[in-house]
Design a protein around this motif. Structure first.
Motif, mmCIF file in Angstrom:
data_model
loop_
_atom_site.group_PDB
_atom_site.id
_atom_site.type_symbol
_atom_site.label_atom_id
_atom_site.label_comp_id
_atom_site.label_asym_id
_atom_site.label_seq_id
_atom_site.Cartn_x
_atom_site.Cartn_y
_atom_site.Cartn_z
ATOM 1 N N THR A 189 0.887 -1.410 0.018
ATOM 2 C CA THR A 189 -0.005 0.046 0.035
ATOM 3 C C THR A 189 0.978 1.190 0.015
ATOM 4 O O THR A 189 0.346 2.349 -0.328
ATOM 5 C CB THR A 189 -0.774 0.088 1.251
ATOM 6 O OG1 THR A 189 -0.336 0.026 2.426
ATOM 7 C CG2 THR A 189 -1.755 -1.202 0.955
ATOM 8 N N ALA A 190 2.213 1.194 0.474
ATOM 9 C CA ALA A 190 3.116 2.236 0.365
ATOM 10 C C ALA A 190 4.496 1.888 0.461
ATOM 11 O O ALA A 190 4.910 0.857 0.900
ATOM 12 C CB ALA A 190 2.760 3.171 1.859
ATOM 13 N N LEU A 191 5.352 2.860 -0.383
ATOM 14 C CA LEU A 191 6.746 2.574 -0.366
ATOM 15 C C LEU A 191 7.322 3.473 0.364
ATOM 16 O O LEU A 191 7.143 4.974 -0.039
ATOM 17 C CB LEU A 191 7.082 2.283 -1.624
ATOM 18 C CG LEU A 191 6.677 0.585 -2.206
ATOM 19 C CD1 LEU A 191 7.065 0.706 -3.719
ATOM 20 C CD2 LEU A 191 7.361 -0.335 -1.663
ATOM 21 N N HIS A 192 8.379 3.483 0.996
ATOM 22 C CA HIS A 192 9.247 4.594 1.498
ATOM 23 C C HIS A 192 10.662 4.205 1.326
ATOM 24 O O HIS A 192 11.176 3.418 1.934
ATOM 25 C CB HIS A 192 8.901 5.165 2.821
ATOM 26 C CG HIS A 192 9.730 6.206 3.428
ATOM 27 N ND1 HIS A 192 9.733 7.374 3.101
ATOM 28 C CD2 HIS A 192 10.788 6.052 4.339
ATOM 29 C CE1 HIS A 192 10.515 8.268 3.704
ATOM 30 N NE2 HIS A 192 11.569 7.520 4.534
ATOM 31 N N ASP A 193 11.308 5.129 0.449
ATOM 32 C CA ASP A 193 12.630 4.886 0.010
ATOM 33 C C ASP A 193 13.775 5.500 0.722
ATOM 34 O O ASP A 193 13.552 6.819 0.946
ATOM 35 C CB ASP A 193 12.975 5.203 -1.448
ATOM 36 C CG ASP A 193 14.148 4.487 -1.977
ATOM 37 O OD1 ASP A 193 14.984 3.969 -1.372
ATOM 38 O OD2 ASP A 193 13.988 4.230 -3.423
ATOM 39 N N GLY A 194 14.655 5.200 1.604
ATOM 40 C CA GLY A 194 15.167 5.614 2.750
ATOM 41 C C GLY A 194 16.951 5.366 2.534
ATOM 42 O O GLY A 194 17.117 4.476 1.613
ATOM 43 N N ALA A 195 17.630 5.794 3.481
ATOM 44 C CA ALA A 195 19.125 5.592 3.067
ATOM 45 C C ALA A 195 19.575 4.042 3.388
ATOM 46 O O ALA A 195 20.497 3.803 2.817
ATOM 47 C CB ALA A 195 19.776 6.497 4.180
ATOM 48 N N ASP A 196 18.836 3.453 4.311
ATOM 49 C CA ASP A 196 19.032 2.062 4.798
ATOM 50 C C ASP A 196 18.092 1.243 3.991
ATOM 51 O O ASP A 196 18.363 -0.262 4.416
ATOM 52 C CB ASP A 196 18.850 2.036 6.391
ATOM 53 C CG ASP A 196 19.842 2.960 7.036
ATOM 54 O OD1 ASP A 196 20.978 3.034 6.591
ATOM 55 O OD2 ASP A 196 19.438 3.527 8.056
ATOM 56 N N GLY A 197 17.312 1.216 3.177
ATOM 57 C CA GLY A 197 16.631 0.486 2.439
ATOM 58 C C GLY A 197 15.103 1.042 2.013
ATOM 59 O O GLY A 197 14.958 2.329 2.374
ATOM 60 N N ILE A 198 14.465 0.255 1.570
ATOM 61 C CA ILE A 198 13.033 0.804 1.147
ATOM 62 C C ILE A 198 11.932 -0.037 1.957
ATOM 63 O O ILE A 198 11.916 -1.268 1.974
ATOM 64 C CB ILE A 198 12.737 0.329 -0.503
ATOM 65 C CG1 ILE A 198 11.146 0.983 -0.891
ATOM 66 C CG2 ILE A 198 12.954 -1.022 -0.831
ATOM 67 C CD1 ILE A 198 11.249 1.100 -2.471
ATOM 68 N N THR A 199 11.249 0.909 2.582
ATOM 69 C CA THR A 199 10.128 0.226 3.689
ATOM 70 C C THR A 199 9.013 0.107 2.863
ATOM 71 O O THR A 199 8.271 1.068 2.245
ATOM 72 C CB THR A 199 9.965 1.113 4.684
ATOM 73 O OG1 THR A 199 11.372 1.197 5.734
ATOM 74 C CG2 THR A 199 8.796 0.541 5.865
ATOM 75 N N ALA A 200 8.167 -1.150 2.765
ATOM 76 C CA ALA A 200 7.145 -1.566 2.421
ATOM 77 C C ALA A 200 5.809 -1.615 3.282
ATOM 78 O O ALA A 200 6.128 -2.416 4.370
ATOM 79 C CB ALA A 200 6.923 -2.813 1.355
ATOM 80 N N THR A 201 4.648 -1.045 3.325
ATOM 81 C CA THR A 201 3.764 -1.061 3.998
ATOM 82 C C THR A 201 2.611 -2.103 3.445
ATOM 83 O O THR A 201 2.569 -1.675 2.067
ATOM 84 C CB THR A 201 2.910 0.329 4.443
ATOM 85 O OG1 THR A 201 3.927 1.164 4.884
ATOM 86 C CG2 THR A 201 1.734 0.231 5.206
#
Length: 406
Positions: free
Chosen positions: A126-138
């Motif tokens: 439902t959501a993706l957040h691309d960060g410095a340590d990886g990509i977080t999937a909701t």
């Protein structure tokens, strides 16, 4: 490294296999509650055969070959008017390839070949957040998790593409044709021939086609109905409305059509879609990339093969590169020419598939009758034989036996 794959279809499952071979953890999330059943017959062409051989599943695929060996064009009485054998343009170059398999059979083989993957069925991102340590999937159901990379192998209307490529131009191009198919039975003896019956424009739409694809020798077929028309505003999730539309388009027509439409109303495995192509300048954004139809839909007979080859290349580059973004660049660089070549339309475009007039149907059939005898005949099908082999596959070192769990 751990990779999230959206979509337990052909591309996603092939990728899960190759990630496992490279000791990369793969998690596959699939919106359906189980592997999706059904589907039409699909081809394994050119370089994709090398990939499935390296996977160790070529014999299993050949064992599930549908037995179809060519395409036969018939008139309104069902009499043959033209034929093309599967061997006329090379084993990968004709309308019917030398290796054809039902989609659900191939999906099961690929799933069995990816035993180390984790599967999240009945769920979606439902959501993706691309960060410095990886990509977080909701997820809709599972708790959020962080991955090194996310791959959208989730089809033409990719959810990953919508989430990761926000603000990008609309990548889906309408191709002007409706396609529907479902399993049925016929009393005709098709003898291993795929049968095409063309109808001119009528009932408010353009040229129409019925394709009967034999499955074995007991009368089982996949009945595919196609027609040219502007977008008619159907509900993509309402099968009853879709069936009513198909019945209206082919109402009062003859040959096998009434018998097949009668079976359609009782079919649970019913597919209905509008043909389209994806057009993207780049297949990746940050730690997310796309595979198969999500990135390069719109070929004629090469969708499965491109997805299989793409899975092999993407997994190999993820194993070889220092980081996912570098791997994505190498994946696209290695695939782009091959994909571009296989997305080219054949001479004359798509209209020869469903001419709008009886004169056009007659003329197309005359071309089919003579083209197999012409020098340079491969050019008349867009040189599909050469295009299917138009990539040099790297020999990526692997760490595991394809079928064994750790």
């Amino acid at each position: 490294m751990n990779v999230l794959i959206s979509g337990a279809g052909i591309g996603g499952l092939a990728l899960a296999h190759w990630l496992g071979r490279h000791d990369i953890d793969a998690t596959v999330v699939e919106r359906a509650p189980a592997l999706r059943p059904g589907g039409q017959a699909i081809d394994i062409r050119g370089a994709a055969r090398t990939v499935v051989e390296r996977m160790g599943i070529l014999d299993a695929i050949r064992a599930k070959h549908t037995g179809t060996h060519g395409i036969m064009y018939v008139d309104r009485r069902g009499a043959p008017v033209a034929r093309m054998s599967g061997e006329d343009f090379g084993d990968s170059g004709g309308v019917v390839a030398e290796i054809e398999i039902l989609r659900d059979d191939l999906v099961r083989i690929l799933h069995d070949a990816a035993p180390t993957a984790e599967y999240l069925f009945d769920d979606h991102i439902t959501a993706l957040h691309d960060g410095a340590d990886g990509i977080t999937a909701t997820f809709h159901r599972a708790p959020p998790r962080t991955f090194d990379a996310v791959v959208g192998a989730d089809g033409l209307r990719s959810g990953v593409r919508a989430l990761a490529f926000r603000g990008a131009r609309q990548p889906v191009r309408d191709l002007g044709m409706y396609v529907s198919y479902f399993p049925a039975h016929t009393s005709l003896d098709l003898a291993g021939w795929e049968v095409m019956y063309n109808l001119p424009a009528g009932n408010g739409v353009g040229g129409r086609v019925l394709l009967l694809y034999p499955v074995g020798n007991d009368g089982e077929v996949r009945a595919m109905f196609s027609w040219w028309a502007p977008a008619l505003g159907h509900d993509r999730r309402d099968a009853a409305e879709q069936k009513a539309l198909l019945a209206q388009v082919f109402a009062d027509e003859g040959w096998e059509i009434p018998h097949l439409l009668d079976q359609m109303w009782r079919a649970d495995d019913f597919y209905f879609s509008r043909s389209a192509a994806t057009q993207l300048d780049h297949w990746s954004h940050g730690r997310a990339t796309l595979l198969g139809d999500a990135a390069f839909a719109g070929s004629l007979g090469m969708g499965t093969s491109m997805a299989v080859v793409g899975a092999y290349v993407l997994a190999g580059e993820l194993a070889a590169a220092p980081d996912p973004i570098s791997a994505f660049r190498a994946y696209e660089s290695g695939m782009r020419d091959y994909v571009t070549r296989n997305l080219k339309r054949p001479p004359g475009g798509d209209r020869g598939f469903a001419p709008a007039s009886r004169a056009g149907i007659w003329m197309r059939n005359q071309v089919i009758r003579t083209m197999t005898k012409l020098p340079g005949k491969g050019a008349l099908t867009g040189n599909l034989q050469a295009a299917a082999n138009a990539i040099t596959l790297n020999d990526y070192p692997v760490a595991r036996d394809p079928m064994k769990t750790p």
